[in-house]
Write an enzyme that holds these catalytic residues in place. Sequence first.
Site, PDB file in Angstrom:
ATOM      1  N   LYS A  22     -18.951 -25.497 -19.200  1.00 53.69           N
ATOM      2  CA  LYS A  22     -18.561 -25.502 -20.609  1.00 53.69           C
ATOM      3  C   LYS A  22     -18.860 -24.140 -21.238  1.00 53.69           C
ATOM      4  O   LYS A  22     -18.037 -23.562 -21.943  1.00 53.69           O
ATOM      5  CB  LYS A  22     -19.350 -26.580 -21.352  1.00 53.69           C
ATOM      6  N   ASP A  49     -15.044 -30.302 -25.653  1.00 56.14           N
ATOM      7  CA  ASP A  49     -15.496 -29.020 -26.216  1.00 56.14           C
ATOM      8  C   ASP A  49     -14.475 -27.909 -25.954  1.00 56.14           C
ATOM      9  O   ASP A  49     -14.248 -27.044 -26.816  1.00 56.14           O
ATOM     10  CB  ASP A  49     -16.846 -28.608 -25.624  1.00 56.14           C
ATOM     11  N   ASN A  94     -17.791 -31.281 -32.177  1.00 52.47           N
ATOM     12  CA  ASN A  94     -19.233 -31.006 -32.188  1.00 52.47           C
ATOM     13  C   ASN A  94     -19.545 -29.922 -31.154  1.00 52.47           C
ATOM     14  O   ASN A  94     -20.587 -29.958 -30.502  1.00 52.47           O
ATOM     15  CB  ASN A  94     -20.001 -32.296 -31.888  1.00 52.47           C
ATOM     16  N   ARG A 124     -25.907 -29.691 -37.983  1.00 52.42           N
ATOM     17  CA  ARG A 124     -26.443 -28.705 -37.030  1.00 52.42           C
ATOM     18  C   ARG A 124     -26.470 -27.335 -37.710  1.00 52.42           C
ATOM     19  O   ARG A 124     -25.425 -26.818 -38.125  1.00 52.42           O
ATOM     20  CB  ARG A 124     -25.590 -28.681 -35.754  1.00 52.42           C
ATOM     21  N   SER A 171     -29.753 -19.840 -29.440  1.00 53.52           N
ATOM     22  CA  SER A 171     -29.304 -18.544 -28.914  1.00 53.52           C
ATOM     23  C   SER A 171     -27.820 -18.331 -29.218  1.00 53.52           C
ATOM     24  O   SER A 171     -27.306 -17.218 -29.092  1.00 53.52           O
ATOM     25  CB  SER A 171     -29.515 -18.497 -27.405  1.00 53.52           C
ATOM     26  N   GLN A 172     -27.124 -19.402 -29.592  1.00 53.95           N
ATOM     27  CA  GLN A 172     -25.678 -19.278 -29.818  1.00 53.95           C
ATOM     28  C   GLN A 172     -25.358 -18.348 -30.989  1.00 53.95           C
ATOM     29  O   GLN A 172     -24.276 -17.775 -31.053  1.00 53.95           O
ATOM     30  CB  GLN A 172     -25.056 -20.660 -30.062  1.00 53.95           C
ATOM     31  N   ASP A 315     -30.776 -27.931 -21.801  1.00 54.65           N
ATOM     32  CA  ASP A 315     -29.833 -29.027 -21.509  1.00 54.65           C
ATOM     33  C   ASP A 315     -30.262 -29.775 -20.243  1.00 54.65           C
ATOM     34  O   ASP A 315     -30.398 -31.007 -20.253  1.00 54.65           O
ATOM     35  CB  ASP A 315     -28.402 -28.489 -21.334  1.00 54.65           C
ATOM     36  N   LYS A 342     -29.429 -30.624 -31.665  1.00 46.83           N
ATOM     37  CA  LYS A 342     -28.252 -30.625 -30.790  1.00 46.83           C
ATOM     38  C   LYS A 342     -27.375 -31.845 -31.109  1.00 46.83           C
ATOM     39  O   LYS A 342     -27.293 -32.220 -32.277  1.00 46.83           O
ATOM     40  CB  LYS A 342     -28.709 -30.525 -29.353  1.00 46.83           C
ATOM     41  N   GLU A 343     -26.743 -32.465 -30.095  1.00 45.69           N
ATOM     42  CA  GLU A 343     -25.784 -33.533 -30.365  1.00 45.69           C
ATOM     43  C   GLU A 343     -26.394 -34.668 -31.186  1.00 45.69           C
ATOM     44  O   GLU A 343     -25.716 -35.376 -31.923  1.00 45.69           O
ATOM     45  CB  GLU A 343     -25.217 -34.068 -29.061  1.00 45.69           C
ATOM     46  N   HIS A 387     -23.386 -36.881 -24.977  1.00 45.67           N
ATOM     47  CA  HIS A 387     -22.996 -36.936 -23.558  1.00 45.67           C
ATOM     48  C   HIS A 387     -24.188 -36.895 -22.615  1.00 45.67           C
ATOM     49  O   HIS A 387     -24.236 -37.601 -21.614  1.00 45.67           O
ATOM     50  CB  HIS A 387     -22.032 -35.781 -23.257  1.00 45.67           C
ATOM     51  N   ARG A 388     -25.189 -36.070 -22.958  1.00 44.97           N
ATOM     52  CA  ARG A 388     -26.325 -35.934 -22.019  1.00 44.97           C
ATOM     53  C   ARG A 388     -27.238 -37.163 -22.032  1.00 44.97           C
ATOM     54  O   ARG A 388     -27.852 -37.490 -21.020  1.00 44.97           O
ATOM     55  CB  ARG A 388     -27.129 -34.656 -22.301  1.00 44.97           C
ATOM     56  N   LYS A 413     -17.451 -35.037 -23.880  1.00 42.42           N
ATOM     57  CA  LYS A 413     -17.754 -33.728 -24.494  1.00 42.42           C
ATOM     58  C   LYS A 413     -17.761 -32.627 -23.429  1.00 42.42           C
ATOM     59  O   LYS A 413     -17.257 -31.529 -23.664  1.00 42.42           O
ATOM     60  CB  LYS A 413     -19.101 -33.771 -25.229  1.00 42.42           C
TER      61      LYS A 413
HETATM   62  O1  LIG Z   1     -24.531 -20.644 -25.368  1.00 44.65           O
HETATM   63  C1  LIG Z   1     -24.308 -21.719 -24.800  1.00 44.65           C
HETATM   64  O2  LIG Z   1     -23.318 -21.897 -24.060  1.00 44.65           O
HETATM   65  C2  LIG Z   1     -25.270 -22.814 -24.990  1.00 44.65           C
HETATM   66  C3  LIG Z   1     -26.547 -22.546 -25.426  1.00 44.65           C
HETATM   67  C4  LIG Z   1     -27.585 -23.593 -25.563  1.00 44.65           C
HETATM   68  O3  LIG Z   1     -27.781 -23.843 -26.935  1.00 44.65           O
HETATM   69  P1  LIG Z   1     -29.031 -23.235 -27.798  1.00 44.65           P
HETATM   70  O4  LIG Z   1     -29.014 -21.767 -27.666  1.00 44.65           O
HETATM   71  O5  LIG Z   1     -28.707 -23.720 -29.159  1.00 44.65           O
HETATM   72  O6  LIG Z   1     -30.267 -23.839 -27.212  1.00 44.65           O
HETATM   73  C5  LIG Z   1     -27.189 -24.902 -24.884  1.00 44.65           C
HETATM   74  O7  LIG Z   1     -28.016 -25.938 -25.295  1.00 44.65           O
HETATM   75  C6  LIG Z   1     -25.744 -25.256 -25.175  1.00 44.65           C
HETATM   76  O8  LIG Z   1     -25.367 -26.470 -24.548  1.00 44.65           O
HETATM   77  C7  LIG Z   1     -24.816 -24.185 -24.657  1.00 44.65           C
HETATM   78  C1  LIG Z   2     -26.269 -28.617 -26.844  1.00 46.05           C
HETATM   79  C2  LIG Z   2     -25.104 -28.822 -26.256  1.00 46.05           C
HETATM   80  O1  LIG Z   2     -23.887 -28.476 -26.765  1.00 46.05           O
HETATM   81  P1  LIG Z   2     -23.395 -27.395 -27.840  1.00 46.05           P
HETATM   82  O2  LIG Z   2     -22.635 -26.384 -27.034  1.00 46.05           O
HETATM   83  O3  LIG Z   2     -22.517 -28.150 -28.757  1.00 46.05           O
HETATM   84  O4  LIG Z   2     -24.591 -26.790 -28.503  1.00 46.05           O
HETATM   85  C3  LIG Z   2     -25.038 -29.497 -24.926  1.00 46.05           C
HETATM   86  O5  LIG Z   2     -23.959 -29.457 -24.298  1.00 46.05           O
HETATM   87  O6  LIG Z   2     -26.033 -30.080 -24.470  1.00 46.05           O
END
Ligand SMILES: O=C(O)C1=C[C@@H](OP(=O)(O)O)[C@@H](O)[C@H](O)C1
Ligand SMILES: C=C(OP(=O)(O)O)C(=O)O
Length: 427
Positions: A22, A49, A94, A124, A171-172, A315, A342-343, A387-388, A413
């Site tokens: 993903k 997603d 989401n 979120r 980190s996103q 995750d 998160k979710e 989903h998790r 998802k």
């Molecule tokens: O950058 C990404 O692809 C992701 C970063 C993580 O989130 P966080 O940085 O919010 O922990 C992870 O939990 C998410 O499923 C995917």
């Molecule tokens: C936190 C998750 O998703 P998202 O990319 O929406 O943050 C996840 O896939 O566990």
Amino acid sequence: METLTLSPITSARGEVTLPGSKSLSNRILLLAALAKGQTTITNLLDSDDVSHMLSALTALGVNYQLSDDKQTCTLDGLGGTFAIDEAAVLYLGNAGTAVRPLTAALAASSGDFTITGEPRMYERPIGDLIDALRQLGADISYQKDDGFPPLLIKGKPLTGGEVSIKGNISSQYLTALLMVAPLFSGDTTINVDGELVSKPYIDITLDTMAKFGVSVANNNYQSFSVTGKQTYQSPGEIMVEGDASSASYFLAAAAIGGGPVKVHGTGSASIQGDAKFAEVLKQMGAEVTYSDMWIEVKGTGNLKGVDVDLNHIPDAAMTIATAALFAEGPTRIRNIYNWRVKETDRLAAMATELRKVGATVEEGDDYIYIEPPEHIQSAAIDTYNDHRMAMCFSLASFGDAEIVINDPKCTSKTFPTYFDEFARITK
Ligand SMILES: O=C(O)C1=C[C@@H](OP(=O)(O)O)[C@@H](O)[C@H](O)C1
Ligand SMILES: C=C(OP(=O)(O)O)C(=O)O
């Protein structure tokens, strides 16, 4: 509501070809759209997603063709930011990997864009990213609650400069800023304010940017320098690695149910941090073998509880929480505060559902402590549209009791066919 009843199982054995990651699918789609040239993406994930990212790209005027199985996508890059004449409303479900990076990319594009999503997306946080983009002159306003989507973005060219961003929640936000910074007209220095969580996801971002021809100077994850006025270049063809987070359920099944289980698509050469999940299983007593792009796990019949900081793999860390049901002794998973945003609030959800199957659980602010029960109790597991939660609790069926998964289709998802694959390798 739909439910899925899982009868007790005792063993796991076989091979799984993982669906595409993903995290990589959505990064590659966005960079391919911004890049100069045509990109053919293979092993793209077919899940909610990713389909949100694809519909957004359609609304933003990007041309692409998807194969019938939706795993190959040939996309014509724009060679720069998005530009639309009529205001667009983008519904992104989401999907954090769509909402955060698109917010940054659209802030530097031309047009008016509204970002909407599922109700949970409106809970979120995104304020740390918006604060950083506003420091750079972006025009973004909250449409409901301050600090959360929905958002109205009035895109305009941004010049870059020096910016600080908080990294302690997700980190996103940093990923989003990094991906758009090369498109600013001047150079940018991004300073990370305080702690940075989920660090390996930044490596995925930098590696994907490099595949599209942009390099970033990384000063120990504390600051990043990005040259402005660049154009991403299509690599031509690019393959998405298998999803290492999705691998965690099968590998844990092997550790509990004997194995061997081999997953194809991630391994020691993988860029995904979650490929390191197998190291935790090893620490718990499983036997792990790696090649560049596969991982095999065998159970030793002796799984022991662990006390681990899993901030780097939030995750896959959830999979350790349900694997802990079958370990000797307690397990503590530490430094996972952001499970709460998160979710669902994953710390609360995990504690509640683990208790239903008989575990003794302590839910800390940023940790979870799990004492496995003598016998797993039969239970109907609520999945909270997460989903998790659904995928993790398939492991509870290794007890001697029936487990019901409520709303199993929420795996769409990231992994619509998860329960078929799980059934295929277990009995
Ligand atoms: O950058 C990404 O692809 C992701 C970063 C993580 O989130 P966080 O940085 O919010 O922990 C992870 O939990 C998410 O499923 C995917
Ligand atoms: C936190 C998750 O998703 P998202 O990319 O929406 O943050 C996840 O896939 O566990």
